[in-house]
Design a protein around this motif. Structure first.
Motif, mmCIF file in Angstrom:
data_model
loop_
_atom_site.group_PDB
_atom_site.id
_atom_site.type_symbol
_atom_site.label_atom_id
_atom_site.label_comp_id
_atom_site.label_asym_id
_atom_site.label_seq_id
_atom_site.Cartn_x
_atom_site.Cartn_y
_atom_site.Cartn_z
ATOM 1 N N VAL A 1 30.721 65.463 42.030
ATOM 2 C CA VAL A 1 30.841 66.048 43.361
ATOM 3 C C VAL A 1 29.903 67.247 43.418
ATOM 4 O O VAL A 1 29.944 68.112 42.544
ATOM 5 N N LEU A 2 29.041 67.260 44.433
ATOM 6 C CA LEU A 2 28.222 68.435 44.731
ATOM 7 C C LEU A 2 28.972 69.211 45.799
ATOM 8 O O LEU A 2 29.120 68.742 46.927
ATOM 9 N N LEU A 3 29.476 70.385 45.434
ATOM 10 C CA LEU A 3 30.300 71.192 46.328
ATOM 11 C C LEU A 3 29.556 72.468 46.691
ATOM 12 O O LEU A 3 29.340 73.329 45.841
ATOM 13 N N TRP A 4 29.134 72.563 47.958
ATOM 14 C CA TRP A 4 28.480 73.771 48.462
ATOM 15 C C TRP A 4 29.586 74.750 48.840
ATOM 16 O O TRP A 4 30.363 74.494 49.761
ATOM 17 N N ALA B 1 42.506 75.260 39.187
ATOM 18 C CA ALA B 1 42.271 73.828 39.415
ATOM 19 C C ALA B 1 42.318 73.018 38.127
ATOM 20 O O ALA B 1 42.189 71.794 38.161
ATOM 21 N N GLY B 2 42.484 73.681 36.984
ATOM 22 C CA GLY B 2 42.551 72.976 35.711
ATOM 23 C C GLY B 2 41.193 72.508 35.217
ATOM 24 O O GLY B 2 41.087 71.483 34.547
ATOM 25 N N LEU B 3 40.146 73.265 35.542
ATOM 26 C CA LEU B 3 38.782 72.886 35.176
ATOM 27 C C LEU B 3 38.192 73.878 34.180
ATOM 28 O O LEU B 3 38.641 75.014 34.080
ATOM 29 N N ALA B 4 37.165 73.420 33.481
ATOM 30 C CA ALA B 4 36.437 74.272 32.549
ATOM 31 C C ALA B 4 35.006 74.430 33.043
ATOM 32 O O ALA B 4 34.356 73.442 33.402
ATOM 33 N N LEU B 5 34.530 75.663 33.048
ATOM 34 C CA LEU B 5 33.146 75.954 33.412
ATOM 35 C C LEU B 5 32.290 75.725 32.177
ATOM 36 O O LEU B 5 32.538 76.323 31.132
ATOM 37 N N THR B 6 31.277 74.844 32.284
ATOM 38 C CA THR B 6 30.475 74.521 31.100
ATOM 39 C C THR B 6 29.087 75.145 31.120
ATOM 40 O O THR B 6 28.543 75.439 30.074
ATOM 41 N N SER B 7 28.498 75.307 32.300
ATOM 42 C CA SER B 7 27.148 75.877 32.352
ATOM 43 C C SER B 7 26.829 76.368 33.755
ATOM 44 O O SER B 7 27.478 75.994 34.725
ATOM 45 N N VAL B 8 25.807 77.218 33.817
ATOM 46 C CA VAL B 8 25.297 77.729 35.083
ATOM 47 C C VAL B 8 23.813 77.389 35.118
ATOM 48 O O VAL B 8 23.097 77.624 34.150
ATOM 49 N N VAL B 9 23.373 76.839 36.250
ATOM 50 C CA VAL B 9 21.980 76.403 36.390
ATOM 51 C C VAL B 9 21.341 77.128 37.563
ATOM 52 O O VAL B 9 21.897 77.161 38.660
ATOM 53 N N ASP B 10 20.178 77.698 37.327
ATOM 54 C CA ASP B 10 19.387 78.313 38.389
ATOM 55 C C ASP B 10 18.680 77.170 39.109
ATOM 56 O O ASP B 10 17.571 76.790 38.755
ATOM 57 N N ALA B 11 19.354 76.600 40.105
ATOM 58 C CA ALA B 11 18.912 75.343 40.696
ATOM 59 C C ALA B 11 17.862 75.494 41.795
ATOM 60 O O ALA B 11 17.088 74.578 42.034
ATOM 61 N N SER B 12 17.847 76.616 42.476
ATOM 62 C CA SER B 12 16.879 76.808 43.554
ATOM 63 C C SER B 12 16.722 78.305 43.828
ATOM 64 O O SER B 12 17.391 79.129 43.208
ATOM 65 N N HIS B 13 15.883 78.633 44.778
ATOM 66 C CA HIS B 13 15.616 80.030 45.101
ATOM 67 C C HIS B 13 16.867 80.768 45.576
ATOM 68 O O HIS B 13 17.089 81.927 45.224
ATOM 69 N N ASP C 1 40.330 70.089 46.178
ATOM 70 C CA ASP C 1 39.900 69.028 47.095
ATOM 71 C C ASP C 1 38.816 68.161 46.461
ATOM 72 O O ASP C 1 38.783 66.942 46.650
ATOM 73 N N ALA C 2 37.901 68.788 45.702
ATOM 74 C CA ALA C 2 36.811 68.043 45.065
ATOM 75 C C ALA C 2 37.329 67.085 44.001
ATOM 76 O O ALA C 2 36.678 66.073 43.703
ATOM 77 N N LEU C 3 38.482 67.369 43.434
ATOM 78 C CA LEU C 3 39.062 66.496 42.413
ATOM 79 C C LEU C 3 39.627 65.196 42.990
ATOM 80 O O LEU C 3 39.815 64.227 42.263
ATOM 81 N N THR C 4 39.874 65.169 44.285
ATOM 82 C CA THR C 4 40.543 64.035 44.931
ATOM 83 C C THR C 4 39.887 62.696 44.620
ATOM 84 O O THR C 4 40.559 61.737 44.254
ATOM 85 N N ASP C 5 38.574 62.600 44.756
ATOM 86 C CA ASP C 5 37.866 61.333 44.575
ATOM 87 C C ASP C 5 37.057 61.284 43.280
ATOM 88 O O ASP C 5 36.262 60.373 43.075
ATOM 89 N N LEU C 6 37.263 62.263 42.400
ATOM 90 C CA LEU C 6 36.472 62.374 41.183
ATOM 91 C C LEU C 6 37.063 61.548 40.049
ATOM 92 O O LEU C 6 38.270 61.614 39.779
ATOM 93 N N ASP C 7 36.213 60.781 39.370
ATOM 94 C CA ASP C 7 36.605 60.021 38.195
ATOM 95 C C ASP C 7 37.149 60.983 37.128
ATOM 96 O O ASP C 7 36.771 62.155 37.093
ATOM 97 N N ALA C 8 38.002 60.495 36.248
ATOM 98 C CA ALA C 8 38.603 61.348 35.217
ATOM 99 C C ALA C 8 37.549 62.038 34.351
ATOM 100 O O ALA C 8 37.767 63.153 33.877
ATOM 101 N N ASP C 9 36.409 61.399 34.126
ATOM 102 C CA ASP C 9 35.328 61.987 33.330
ATOM 103 C C ASP C 9 34.247 62.603 34.212
ATOM 104 O O ASP C 9 33.154 62.900 33.734
#
Length: 140
Positions: free
Chosen positions: A61-64, A113-125, A77-85
């Motif tokens: 899920v790409l969540l803006w 939300a029961g999630l783990a933050l794994t990385s941060v990416v400088d994706a754009s300006h 909400d993003a977890l709703t349709d997300l595969d377990a992996d």
């Protein structure tokens, strides 16, 4: 202008985001302020469109996200349709940009939300992307 997949997204970004060609990616939170260049690069790499409404579980899920909406609610909400992996790519405006979400809010929301933050990416300006996943114990 046409870009090859190799030129569109640097290998470091592909690796950091966990991208694989053919992934099904749901997009949430789109608005006129998103980075259209980043969206196009993702779709070029994936060789498919981003989807809004889904029929079955998605790979990512790409969540803006902006500061005017509760981050924890958005992640749940993003977890709703997300595969377990599956992966959530939480895109937030960079520091100093309108709508920036503080890291402390993201950390608290991820925990809620029961999630783990794994990385941060400088994706754009203007946007950075945080990769979040379910902890391994929750996926098994």
């Amino acid at each position: 202008m046409w870009f090859s997949r190799a030129m569109a997204l640097p290998d470091s970004t592909v690796q950091a985001l966990g991208l694989r060609i053919g992934m099904v990616v749901q997009e949430l939170g789109w608005d006129t302020d998103v980075d259209e260049g980043l969206r196009e690069q993702l779709m070029d790499f994936l060789d498919d469109d981003l989807v809004e409404e889904v029929v079955e579980a998605v790979d990512a899920v790409l969540l803006w996200q902006r500061d005017d909406i509760d981050v924890a609610d958005s992640l749940v909400d993003a977890l709703t349709d997300l595969d377990a992996d599956g992966i959530i790519w939480l895109a937030i405006p960079k520091i100093g940009r309108e709508g920036h979400v503080p890291d402390s809010d993201i950390a608290e929301a991820a925990k809620t939300a029961g999630l783990a933050l794994t990385s941060v990416v400088d994706a754009s300006h203007d946007w950075s992307v945080r990769k979040l996943v379910r902890p391994k114990r929750a996926r098994n």
